[in-house]
Design a protein around this motif. Structure first.
Motif, PDB file in Angstrom:
ATOM      1  N   GLN A  78       0.952  -1.289   0.025  1.00  0.00           N
ATOM      2  CA  GLN A  78      -0.068   0.074   0.138  1.00  0.00           C
ATOM      3  C   GLN A  78       0.800   1.331  -0.043  1.00  0.00           C
ATOM      4  OE1 GLN A  78      -3.450   0.171  -0.397  1.00  0.00           O
ATOM      5  NE2 GLN A  78      -3.176  -1.855  -0.973  1.00  0.00           N
ATOM      6  N   LYS A 102       2.987   5.718   2.055  1.00  0.00           N
ATOM      7  CA  LYS A 102       1.943   4.900   2.554  1.00  0.00           C
ATOM      8  C   LYS A 102       0.615   5.594   2.800  1.00  0.00           C
ATOM      9  CE  LYS A 102       2.039   1.054   4.994  1.00  0.00           C
ATOM     10  NZ  LYS A 102       1.758  -0.320   4.516  1.00  0.00           N
ATOM     11  N   LEU A 103      -0.379   4.536   2.337  1.00  0.00           N
ATOM     12  CA  LEU A 103      -1.567   4.786   2.446  1.00  0.00           C
ATOM     13  C   LEU A 103      -1.996   4.430   3.923  1.00  0.00           C
ATOM     14  CD1 LEU A 103      -2.849   3.416  -1.172  1.00  0.00           C
ATOM     15  CD2 LEU A 103      -2.715   5.880  -0.525  1.00  0.00           C
ATOM     16  N   PHE A 105      -4.308   3.020   7.066  1.00  0.00           N
ATOM     17  CA  PHE A 105      -4.972   1.610   7.036  1.00  0.00           C
ATOM     18  C   PHE A 105      -6.411   1.871   6.858  1.00  0.00           C
ATOM     19  CE2 PHE A 105      -5.927   3.904  11.188  1.00  0.00           C
ATOM     20  CZ  PHE A 105      -7.174   3.388  11.304  1.00  0.00           C
ATOM     21  N   ASN A 107      -7.979   3.473   4.337  1.00  0.00           N
ATOM     22  CA  ASN A 107      -7.928   3.855   2.839  1.00  0.00           C
ATOM     23  C   ASN A 107      -7.163   3.251   2.098  1.00  0.00           C
ATOM     24  OD1 ASN A 107     -10.431   5.701   2.968  1.00  0.00           O
ATOM     25  ND2 ASN A 107      -9.027   6.950   4.332  1.00  0.00           N
ATOM     26  N   LYS A 108      -7.218   1.960   1.595  1.00  0.00           N
ATOM     27  CA  LYS A 108      -6.251   1.453   0.826  1.00  0.00           C
ATOM     28  C   LYS A 108      -7.005   1.349  -0.544  1.00  0.00           C
ATOM     29  CE  LYS A 108      -5.098  -1.751   4.632  1.00  0.00           C
ATOM     30  NZ  LYS A 108      -4.744  -3.110   5.077  1.00  0.00           N
ATOM     31  N   MET A 142     -10.806   2.346  -4.011  1.00  0.00           N
ATOM     32  CA  MET A 142     -10.196   2.404  -2.693  1.00  0.00           C
ATOM     33  C   MET A 142     -11.076   2.577  -1.560  1.00  0.00           C
ATOM     34  SD  MET A 142      -8.144   6.176  -1.734  1.00  0.00           S
ATOM     35  CE  MET A 142      -9.741   6.890  -1.023  1.00  0.00           C
ATOM     36  N   GLU A 144     -12.034   0.397   2.550  1.00  0.00           N
ATOM     37  CA  GLU A 144     -11.325  -0.966   3.423  1.00  0.00           C
ATOM     38  C   GLU A 144     -11.657  -2.077   2.615  1.00  0.00           C
ATOM     39  OE1 GLU A 144     -13.418  -0.110   7.300  1.00  0.00           O
ATOM     40  OE2 GLU A 144     -13.269   2.181   6.923  1.00  0.00           O
ATOM     41  N   GLU A 145     -11.700  -3.191   3.613  1.00  0.00           N
ATOM     42  CA  GLU A 145     -11.650  -4.489   2.800  1.00  0.00           C
ATOM     43  C   GLU A 145     -12.700  -4.969   2.165  1.00  0.00           C
ATOM     44  OE1 GLU A 145      -9.081  -6.475   2.710  1.00  0.00           O
ATOM     45  OE2 GLU A 145      -7.853  -4.809   4.003  1.00  0.00           O
TER      46      GLU A 145
END
Length: 197
Positions: A78, A102-103, A105, A107-108, A142, A144-145
């Motif tokens: 990420q 780094k993105l 946690f 907003n991946k 983009m 979350e999971e």
């Protein structure tokens, strides 16, 4: 003799006054915590604007310097960064333009979809911008999971980047018949490696 009344001085606060003070402190704490949240944990809008700005910077940098500039995304870690391709007597070499970012946690980049509909969820994706400003069509999803908050659409020409809420894909209609003009056979190859520059 005159009797004087003594005023009774009280010490401390009544229960109602104490409740009002605690309620005011709680209200101020809530307002402050909500406003400071964006400084600690960036929103999806903030992150998508940062990515969009980096992509536009890659496009402008390629045009102004007449160099190929690559927007590189490492989906496993990420992280994203910009790389410029330099040509010298020894050949081609890559030079880092920006430090890796780094993105957060929350907003991946969950997946990247190219114009043909191919979905990539891991590995390194490179979006090149050539010296004339042409790039590659991609949609970066983009969130979350299990939730896609933003779709960042990267267009091939003109350095256009469009950010939309939710999952919005830009893919070609697979039912359209391909027209062969007989000029260029690069599109007929089976390998659709979009990571080449």
């Amino acid at each position: 003799m005159l009797q004087t009344k003594r005023l009774k001085l009280r010490h401390g606060m009544t229960t109602i006054e104490l409740i009002v003070v605690i309620a005011l402190i709680g209200f101020l704490f809530t307002v402050t915590a909500v406003s400071l949240k964006n400084f600690i944990i960036p929103s999806s809008k903030d992150v998508s604007q940062a990515i969009e700005g980096s992509i536009k910077f890659a496009y402008n940098h390629a045009l102004l310097n007449h160099k190929t500039v690559i927007f590189e995304i490492d989906l496993d870690n990420q992280v994203y960064k910009l790389i410029r391709i330099e040509r010298d007597d020894e050949g081609l070499r890559e030079e880092q333009v920006t430090k890796p970012k780094k993105l957060p946690f929350n907003n991946k980049i969950i997946s990247i979809v190219d114009f043909s509909g191919k979905i990539t969820t891991s590995g390194i994706i490179r979006i090149p911008y050539s010296h004339d400003g042409t790039g590659v069509d991609y949609t970066l999803l983009m969130g979350e999971e299990n939730t896609i908050k933003k779709s960042i659409q990267v267009y091939r020409y003109g350095g256009k980047v469009n950010t939309l809420n939710g999952e919005k894909l830009r893919i070609v209609n697979p039912n359209l018949q391909k027209v062969d003009y007989g000029v260029d056979d690069r599109d007929d190859s089976d390998s659709r490696d979009m990571n080449r520059y």
